[in-house]
Write an enzyme that holds these catalytic residues in place. Structure first.
Site, PDB file in Angstrom:
ATOM      1  N   ASP A  44       0.823  -1.133   0.015  1.00 34.93           N
ATOM      2  CA  ASP A  44      -0.074  -0.045  -0.054  1.00 34.93           C
ATOM      3  C   ASP A  44       1.028   1.108   0.038  1.00 34.93           C
ATOM      4  O   ASP A  44       2.074   1.420   0.240  1.00 34.93           O
ATOM      5  CB  ASP A  44      -0.877   0.034   1.265  1.00 34.93           C
ATOM      6  N   HIS A 188       3.473  -2.358   2.971  1.00 34.61           N
ATOM      7  CA  HIS A 188       3.497  -1.151   2.692  1.00 34.61           C
ATOM      8  C   HIS A 188       4.820  -1.035   1.748  1.00 34.61           C
ATOM      9  O   HIS A 188       5.821  -1.411   2.031  1.00 34.61           O
ATOM     10  CB  HIS A 188       3.411  -0.196   3.979  1.00 34.61           C
TER      11      HIS A 188
END
Length: 327
Positions: A44, A188
């Site tokens: 992400d 992430h």
């Protein structure tokens, strides 16, 4: 395990696509045993100038592909990195424009967050996403409705790596070890500890007979990769009427395919496109469309039992699903 035919189609697709082709799956991934299925590695909050290039290089060198849930503002600010994600063989998905708490927004504001991200990613060369992950995993029926209206499937995750919460590389690797067939892990783009975990994650998946896959827009689960720059062959239909799909020529924005029908000369084939695809041309069949334009019905027109289509993919290279019946 990737079948030889599938690998050949992948190579052929890359050659046909030329300079715009998605990079091929590295040998480590191509040779891996996927006997126990596929998992979704997801990252992400990218793309980020400080980490995305390193992340992509590390994934590639370890034979892994992943889904990049980009924020629209980062995609707009770093279009070259979005293009690099695609060139590295990754899939690009929607993670909102400004990463807000989406449930605090009006429905129109939700739609704006999503649509602006679709535009930013598309303008950067990332195609048109079909998957949306809400920031913080916060979702409800209103948000899912706004996403669906844009052709987006809402997904969250099954395993949280906790990299955002200061997890060490060893802890991230341990979290990945819990993945089972079809599951997704949240990671992430912007943490060095996460990038450092990739070689061990790759080794662990290989030891467990798992491979990194894409996320199905139909089910939201991890499935076999589509080969990057080429459409995935649909399973053949069964019964008295069967179809066989053959990939044709490909361009940056569209691809051709042909469908051979056997078992009967009086056939009706239903072709269901995958949004945002649309048919640009057909040949050797009489065709009609439903009101959405996503479902095409083909019948013989006197030119034999093989017909073809040109499909504008809109970022979704998967071949439409096929069903066949006797007319």
């Amino acid at each position: 395990m990737i079948r030889p035919r599938s690998l050949l189609l992948t190579v052929a697709a890359a050659l046909l696509a030329g300079a715009g082709a998605v990079a091929l799956i590295p040998p480590a991934q191509a040779a891996a045993s996927c006997a126990n299925g596929y998992v979704g590695l997801t990252y992400d909050d990218g793309p980020n100038p400080g980490t995305t290039t390193s992340l992509l290089n590390t994934l590639r060198s370890n034979g892994l592909r992943a889904t990049m849930f980009n924020t629209g503002q980062n995609a707009a600010a770093n279009p070259g990195l979005v293009a690099a994600q695609v060139s590295a063989g990754m899939w690009v998905a929607n993670h909102s424009y400004t990463h807000p708490h989406m449930l605090t927004l009006s429905q129109s504001a939700m739609s704006s967050e999503l649509s602006r991200t679709q535009t930013a990613i598309r303008n950067a060369g990332g195609g048109t996403p079909t998957i949306f992950r809400p920031p913080y995993g916060e979702t409800n029926s209103t948000l899912q409705s706004a996403a669906s209206a844009l052709g987006l499937r809402t997904v969250t995750w099954d395993v949280d790596s906790q990299d955002w919460n200061g997890a060490s590389t060893a802890q991230i690797v341990q979290a990945a070890s819990r993945l089972t067939n079809g599951q997704l892990i949240l990671m992430h783009d912007n943490y060095q500890t996460t990038i450092a975990a990739i070689p061990q994650i790759a080794a662990g998946l290989a030891q467990r007979g798992l491979c990194a896959g894409t996320i199905s827009p139909s089910t939201g689960r991890a499935v076999a990769p589509d080969g990057g720059s080429g459409p995935t062959n649909p399973p053949p239909t069964s019964g008295a009427c069967t179809t066989t799909y053959t990939a044709g020529q490909q361009w940056s924005d569209r691809f051709n395919g042909s469908v051979a029908v056997s078992g009967t000369s009086n056939w009706v084939v239903t072709v269901t496109l995958r949004s945002p695809q649309r048919v640009l041309a057909t040949w050797n069949a009489s065709v009609t469309y439903d009101s959405t334009g996503l479902v095409l019905t083909a019948r013989p027109n006197g030119n034999g039992n093989t017909f073809g289509l040109t499909i504008q993919h809109g970022g979704n290279w998967n071949w439409p699903s096929l069903s066949c019946r006797v007319g």
